[in-house]
Scaffold this active site. Structure first.
Site, PDB file in Angstrom:
ATOM      1  CG  MET A  42      -3.965   3.851  -1.658  1.00  0.00           C
ATOM      2  SD  MET A  42      -3.308   3.735  -3.327  1.00  0.00           S
ATOM      3  CE  MET A  42      -1.578   3.581  -3.016  1.00  0.00           C
ATOM      4  CG  MET A  92       6.287   4.610  10.088  1.00  0.00           C
ATOM      5  SD  MET A  92       5.150   3.975  11.299  1.00  0.00           S
ATOM      6  CE  MET A  92       6.319   3.623  12.606  1.00  0.00           C
ATOM      7  CG  HIS A 110      -2.266   4.421   7.239  1.00  0.00           C
ATOM      8  ND1 HIS A 110      -1.378   3.438   6.901  1.00  0.00           N
ATOM      9  CD2 HIS A 110      -2.525   5.102   6.101  1.00  0.00           C
ATOM     10  CE1 HIS A 110      -1.114   3.522   5.600  1.00  0.00           C
ATOM     11  NE2 HIS A 110      -1.786   4.522   5.088  1.00  0.00           N
ATOM     12  CG  ASP A 144       2.221  10.588   0.532  1.00  0.00           C
ATOM     13  OD1 ASP A 144       3.046  10.078  -0.218  1.00  0.00           O
ATOM     14  OD2 ASP A 144       1.664   9.950   1.451  1.00  0.00           O
ATOM     15  CG  HIS A 179       2.142   2.670   8.010  1.00  0.00           C
ATOM     16  ND1 HIS A 179       2.062   3.993   8.387  1.00  0.00           N
ATOM     17  CD2 HIS A 179       2.134   2.672   6.655  1.00  0.00           C
ATOM     18  CE1 HIS A 179       2.035   4.762   7.314  1.00  0.00           C
ATOM     19  NE2 HIS A 179       2.063   3.980   6.237  1.00  0.00           N
TER      20      HIS A 179
HETATM   21  O1  PAF Z   1      -1.929   8.626   0.063  1.00  0.00           O
HETATM   22  C1  PAF Z   1      -2.569   7.609  -0.316  1.00  0.00           C
HETATM   23  O2  PAF Z   1      -2.582   6.562   0.347  1.00  0.00           O
HETATM   24  C2  PAF Z   1      -3.362   7.679  -1.619  1.00  0.00           C
HETATM   25  O3  PAF Z   1      -2.703   8.446  -2.567  1.00  0.00           O
HETATM   26  C3  PAF Z   1      -4.804   8.161  -1.408  1.00  0.00           C
HETATM   27  C4  PAF Z   1      -4.836   9.596  -0.905  1.00  0.00           C
HETATM   28  C5  PAF Z   1      -5.528   7.262  -0.427  1.00  0.00           C
HETATM   29  C6  PAF Z   1      -5.558   8.135  -2.742  1.00  0.00           C
HETATM   30  O4  PAF Z   1      -5.597   6.874  -3.281  1.00  0.00           O
END
Ligand code: PAF
Length: 298
Positions: A35, A189, A42, A155, A39
């Protein structure tokens, strides 16, 4: 692997054209959905994807269907130029950055229903959240048709629900889980960390410390989930400006609460520090006297 030049696609059609060319060149496609407001967590996912794919696609899309009306959709941090530079510097090949209208041209009529895996932890606290995540992730899977997709283990519930969707709906996609990347003080993070004041950031270091202490308690022989949860609650409640959303100790396969800590379990929590909701988790394999931290997919 350095990409010659990052290609940017804002429409489904542009993305499909770029992907078709990569496929025609026999390249293995890897997708890192984000999204934005990237950081180091990612960046580590993009890096990880390089081990599994030749052509890297990073999507940047703040997905409205995974936010409830009272959540932070409108103030979610965004910095497209910074993201673009970072993604290019990481050697990715395609940045897919659609508008909301492009992904949701009309009010979608179709929704997922998630059983079991969304019963606890964030599920009841964020009604409709994981349904919205599955909606957008399945759209991204259909648009990009990746061979591999990479998601972060921070997550955890999202990761397991997406794995289940892949299995249940026969998506021909390999899911790779990236480890949680932490700030020097242990804070996991997250793009939402940008909401924290300096004081809150300092205070939030306690979350990971508390998880480590929970692990030590288990290592010392404690097997009662309620005692470990109580110790965690007590520790985190001392953090200035904190408010517990939930703490759960669940089995890793179904994310159902356990009474006795045994086998593969996750300690997962969400806590508000000021106005900011932070999540974190620790996955353990507990076999008699042996306690080991393990990745989500073992
Ligand atoms: O983890 C995230 O940033 C979001 O939930 C995702 C997987 C990109 C879906 O919008």
């Amino acid at each position: 692997m350095a990409s010659d030049k990052l290609r940017i696609a804002c429409t489904v059609r542009e993305a499909r054209e770029a992907i078709a060319a990569a496929r025609a060149a026999n390249q293995r496609i890897g997708l890192i959905p984000t999204m934005g407001y990237l950081h180091d967590g990612h960046v580590s996912l993009i890096d990880l994807c390089k081990n599994h794919a030749d052509y890297l696609v990073v999507s940047v899309f703040v997905n409205p269907t995974q936010f409830s009306p009272h959540e932070d959709l409108s103030r979610y941090p965004r910095d497209f130029e910074r993201d673009r530079h970072l993604i290019e510097a990481q050697g990715a090949h395609l940045l897919f950055a659609p508008t909301t209208k492009e992904i949701y041209p009309e009010d979608s009529q179709i929704r997922y229903e998630i059983r079991v895996l969304a019963d606890h932890l964030c599920g009841p606290k964020r009604p409709g959240h994981f349904e919205g995540v599955l909606l957008v992730v399945s759209k991204l899977f259909h648009i990009i048709q990746p061979d591999v997709a990479v998601f972060g283990q921070k997550d955890l519930q999202q990761l397991l629900i997406i794995q289940r969707m892949i299995t249940d709906l026969n998506f021909p996609i390999q899911l790779i889980a990236g480890p949680t990347i932490r700030e020097p003080n242990g804070l996991a993070m997250s793009s939402r960390n940008s909401y924290l004041t300096t004081g809150e950031r300092r205070e939030s270091a306690t979350i990971y410390r508390a998880l480590q202490e929970a692990r030590q308690l288990i290592e010392s022989g404690e097997r009662s989930a309620s005692i470990v949860i109580e110790a965690l609650m007590k520790r985190i409640s001392k953090v200035q400006g904190s408010r517990m959303d939930y703490i759960g100790i669940v089995d890793l396969a179904r994310l159902q609460p356990v009474e006795q800590i045994q086998g593969r379990i996750a300690i997962a929590l969400a806590v508000y520090i000021g106005q900011t909701r932070l999540i974190d988790n620790m996955i353990l394999e507990v076999n008699h006297g042996k306690v080991q931290e393990i990745p989500a997919f073992h």
